[in-house]
Design an enzyme around this catalytic site. Structure first.
Site, PDB file in Angstrom:
ATOM      1  N   ASP A   1       0.702  -1.167  -0.051  1.00 12.96           N
ATOM      2  CA  ASP A   1       0.041   0.135  -0.019  1.00 12.96           C
ATOM      3  C   ASP A   1       0.976   1.263  -0.081  1.00 12.96           C
ATOM      4  O   ASP A   1       1.848   1.193  -0.005  1.00 12.96           O
ATOM      5  CB  ASP A   1      -0.918   0.025   1.121  1.00 12.96           C
ATOM      6  CG  ASP A   1      -2.155   0.978   0.997  1.00 12.96           C
ATOM      7  OD1 ASP A   1      -2.106   1.823   0.261  1.00 12.96           O
ATOM      8  OD2 ASP A   1      -3.101   0.788   1.909  1.00 12.96           O
TER       9      ASP A   1
ATOM     10  N   GLU B   1      -9.686   7.756   5.226  1.00 13.66           N
ATOM     11  CA  GLU B   1      -8.693   7.129   6.059  1.00 13.66           C
ATOM     12  C   GLU B   1      -8.518   7.394   7.495  1.00 13.66           C
ATOM     13  O   GLU B   1      -9.633   7.964   8.226  1.00 13.66           O
ATOM     14  CB  GLU B   1      -7.427   7.091   5.418  1.00 13.66           C
ATOM     15  CG  GLU B   1      -7.462   6.465   3.909  1.00 13.66           C
ATOM     16  CD  GLU B   1      -6.023   6.157   3.221  1.00 13.66           C
ATOM     17  OE1 GLU B   1      -5.335   6.019   3.741  1.00 13.66           O
ATOM     18  OE2 GLU B   1      -6.397   6.244   1.784  1.00 13.66           O
TER      19      GLU B   1
HETATM   20  C1  BGC Z   1      -5.024   3.385   0.992  1.00 12.24           C
HETATM   21  C2  BGC Z   1      -5.330   2.286  -0.067  1.00 12.24           C
HETATM   22  C3  BGC Z   1      -5.469   2.883  -1.856  1.00 12.24           C
HETATM   23  C4  BGC Z   1      -4.037   3.347  -1.992  1.00 12.24           C
HETATM   24  C5  BGC Z   1      -3.855   4.074  -3.419  1.00 12.24           C
HETATM   25  C6  BGC Z   1      -3.676   3.976   0.524  1.00 12.24           C
HETATM   26  O1  BGC Z   1      -3.764   5.431   1.114  1.00 12.24           O
HETATM   27  O2  BGC Z   1      -4.851   2.945   2.010  1.00 12.24           O
HETATM   28  O3  BGC Z   1      -6.581   1.621   0.104  1.00 12.24           O
HETATM   29  O4  BGC Z   1      -5.671   1.772  -2.445  1.00 12.24           O
HETATM   30  O5  BGC Z   1      -3.987   4.671  -0.913  1.00 12.24           O
HETATM   31  O6  BGC Z   1      -4.834   5.168  -3.446  1.00 12.24           O
END
Ligand code: BGC
Length: 632
Positions: A324, A522
């Site tokens: 990630d 998030e």
């Molecule tokens: C998130 C992921 C996401 C990625 C790409 C990260 O901050 O945890 O779920 O797919 O960003 O955007």
């Protein structure tokens, strides 16, 4: 020393130097040999051969640097110049949220992604790029796309077929813009509603996550071209244990629980966390994203036990793992050591997402220093290439065979989204069967922060990472407009945002307060007490003064603490984050469709009940306000 001995020594010395030079030449010949160029009829270009043979053939032409390039996943705003895609043979790029083209329209997206993919095909071996997006509720980066309800709402429908159709529609919208990879569906299972990513999950029930996750993967990936086995690459995320982090354990100083620690629990690993991923693999998942949380003290991307032993060896995952966002560099020890640890742990593609030249340099050094075996690099690249061949990427001259933009935000997709919204509504309270509103000539007052705001009802991951505000998304319908269009003839619908209606006019038969959470994504949504704002409570109280009965519709990404407040409400609905089709909320309100949704997770009374484990047992052993699967 005699002249004879000196001569002898000199001879030996010269011999040693010559042997040394020859040895160095030989090593350099084998490690830095000129790359061999494939003939035009190379086996990897032969569409009739099995994919594994084509991959082996292609690998045999690749230099170490080209292989490492394939392991790099770069955010589009970090690309220094387009040509770097070909120069470094980058394996993947992504639009992190906000990674939009200058012309932020469906056409602008298609032109941008095609340019990137076409550039990748000008590299020495012409290996096409994976282009990834977070299409987590429709192709929701793109203004004008159908914004489906967030996963938590799909969880409330518990409807596998519907979820598969939603994913298939999303897949078509993504394909039309040329992207070939989506970072969805989410397999996290939230035990604590204070976490800012609850709405990105289907449920806290591993069985439901397995069923709906697999349906979503099937919908996204279904085959399209004759040489492909999948149409789009799905990515179940986040492996593993995300949702069970401990409140207060976040490794990010701005967050509380997101990116925190999941306590090591081998039993939960075996019975709850791993089985849904096993089903995802059986459903055809070929890439899996490794999360940003820690397993005990170990960042997941550093865990060979989880990534290699459990996922690849024991579950038999033959696809590729992707780390990630910046997750690899959260591993302590500096950039070089972190990359070495993660790749050796089993990470195949690294979402850097920034410094790609440094990554390629570091990993090349690590292989030359013997800290990463070249066999591990080959294994990673083989897995990535397998997925690229499965997508049929090598067999089209242009990056995407779909040449229209007709499915993006199409009437058909919006109708499907509206159906999904209606089926996700959960009726939690309904005194005297107030709902559905079936009487005619009803006077209705509508109010609330979420009543007429498409940005709020869509939530985050909509055009912008943290969502947008207001009513400017092309083609979308607010909940208020939905109510106006669905209400039967003769119904009077009036609206003020704050719930203040003229006290001189007649009281409304029904006041509908549409209130809830403003968008967050998030860890920015970590919240020690998710509840209604003072302004929302004021709106409800204002509305109560001018209405005989009160319906509260919660537009929210998670259960909110409403234990006391709800006592004075006549009806209560969890509408979740419905997305662009607000009319779906009205369809159930007026009985066009019945209320069939059920809570995909328990609704707690107090923070003392948190966390709640997947069998529904609260932290303090008391009963939640509503148990999982409750719905009238
Ligand atoms: C998130 C992921 C996401 C990625 C790409 C990260 O901050 O945890 O779920 O797919 O960003 O955007």
């Amino acid at each position: 020393m005699s002249p004879f001995t000196i001569q002898n020594l000199a001879r030996k010395l010269i011999l040693a130097v010559v042997v040394g030079i020859i040895a160095m030449q030989l090593v350099s010949f084998f490690t830095h040999r000129e790359p061999s160029s494939p003939p035009s009829d190379a086996r990897f270009r032969n569409t009739s051969l099995p994919i594994s043979e084509r991959v082996s053939d292609l690998l045999s032409y690749m230099t170490l640097a080209e292989k490492i390039g394939q392991m790099a996943l770069v955010e589009k705003n970090s690309l220094r110049k387009d040509q770097d895609i070909a120069t470094y043979g980058l394996g993947g790029m992504l639009s992190g949220f906000g990674g939009k083209p200058e012309n932020n329209t469906p056409l602008g997206w298609r032109e941008m992604i095609r340019r990137f993919i076409d550039t990748s095909q000008t590299s020495r071996l012409g290996i096409p790029l994976l282009y990834g997006v977070d299409a987590i509720h429709g192709h929701s980066n793109v203004p004008g796309a159908t914004i489906f309800p967030h996963f938590i709402a799909l969880g409330a429908t518990r409807d596998e077929k519907l979820v598969e159709r939603v994913a298939a529609a999303t897949s078509n919208e993504i394909m039309e813009t040329g992207a070939n990879w989506s970072y969805s569906p989410t397999y996290d299972m939230p035990e604590d509603i204070r976490w800012g990513r609850v709405y990105e999950t289907f449920s806290d029930d591993p069985a439901l996550v397995s069923t709906l996750g697999a349906a979503y993967i099937r919908g996204l990936q279904q085959r399209s071209t004759p040489t492909s086995t999948i149409k789009l690459l799905a990515t179940p995320k986040h492996f593993i244990g995300a949702g069970s982090m401990v409140w207060g354990s976040s490794s990010n100083e701005n967050f509380k629980i997101d990116q925190g620690t999941t306590p090591i629990n081998e039993e939960k690993l075996a019975t709850q966390y791993l089985p849904p991923f096993k089903d995802a693999i059986d459903a055809g998942a070929q890439s899996i994203m490794v999360g940003l949380n820690s397993w005990g003290n170990t960042k997941l991307a550093a865990s060979e036990q989880l990534v290699t032993t459990e996922l690849k060896d024991k579950l038999g995952f033959t696809g590729f793992t992707v780390s990630d966002w910046y997750g690899v560099y959260e591993i302590p020890g500096g950039d070089y050591a972190a990359a070495v640890t993660a790749i050796n742990a089993g990470i195949d593609m690294v979402m850097l997402p920034f410094a790609y030249k440094e990554f390629i340099h570091n990993v090349t050094q690590a292989v030359e220093n013997g800290e990463i075996e070249e066999a591990r690099i080959d294994d990673a690249v083989r897995r990535i290439l397998m997925a690229k061949f499965a997508l049929g990427l090598f067999d089209t001259t242009i990056s995407n065979p779909v040449d229209t933009l007709s499915s993006i935000g199409s009437e058909q997709h919006r109708a499907l989204a509206r159906e999904a919204v209606a089926k996700s509504q959960v009726l939690l309270k309904n005194n005297n069967n107030l709902l559905p509103i079936s009487t005619t000539n009803t006077r209705i007052y509508v109010a609330g922060s979420a009543a007429h705001n498409i940005g709020i009802q869509s939530g985050a991951w909509t055009v912008e990472w943290q969502g947008v505000d207001g009513n400017w998304l092309p083609g979308a319908t607010s909940i208020l407009d939905g109510i106006r269009s669905v209400a039967p003839l003769g119904t009077v619908v009036e609206y003020t945002q704050d719930g203040n209606f003229s006290q001189t006019s007649a009281k409304a038969d029904i006041g509908i307060a549409i209130v809830g959470e403003s968008p967050y994504a998030e860890g920015w949504g970590d919240n020690d007490k998710p509840s209604l704002s003072a302004a929302d409570l004021q709106t409800i109280s204002n509305l109560q003064k001018s209405s005989k009965k009160i319906v509260v519709i919660l537009v929210t990404g998670r259960p909110l603490f409403i234990t006391d407040e709800m006592q004075s409400w006549d009806a209560l609905i969890a509408a979740w984050l419905p997305g662009s089709e607000g009319a779906g909320v009205a369809d159930t309100l007026f009985g066009i469709l019945p209320y069939t949704g059920a809570l995909p997770l328990p609704w707690p009374r107090t923070t003392a009940q948190l966390p709640i484990d997947s069998s529904g047992v609260t932290n303090d052993g008391t009963m939640p306000l509503f148990p999982r699967y409750y719905g009238l």
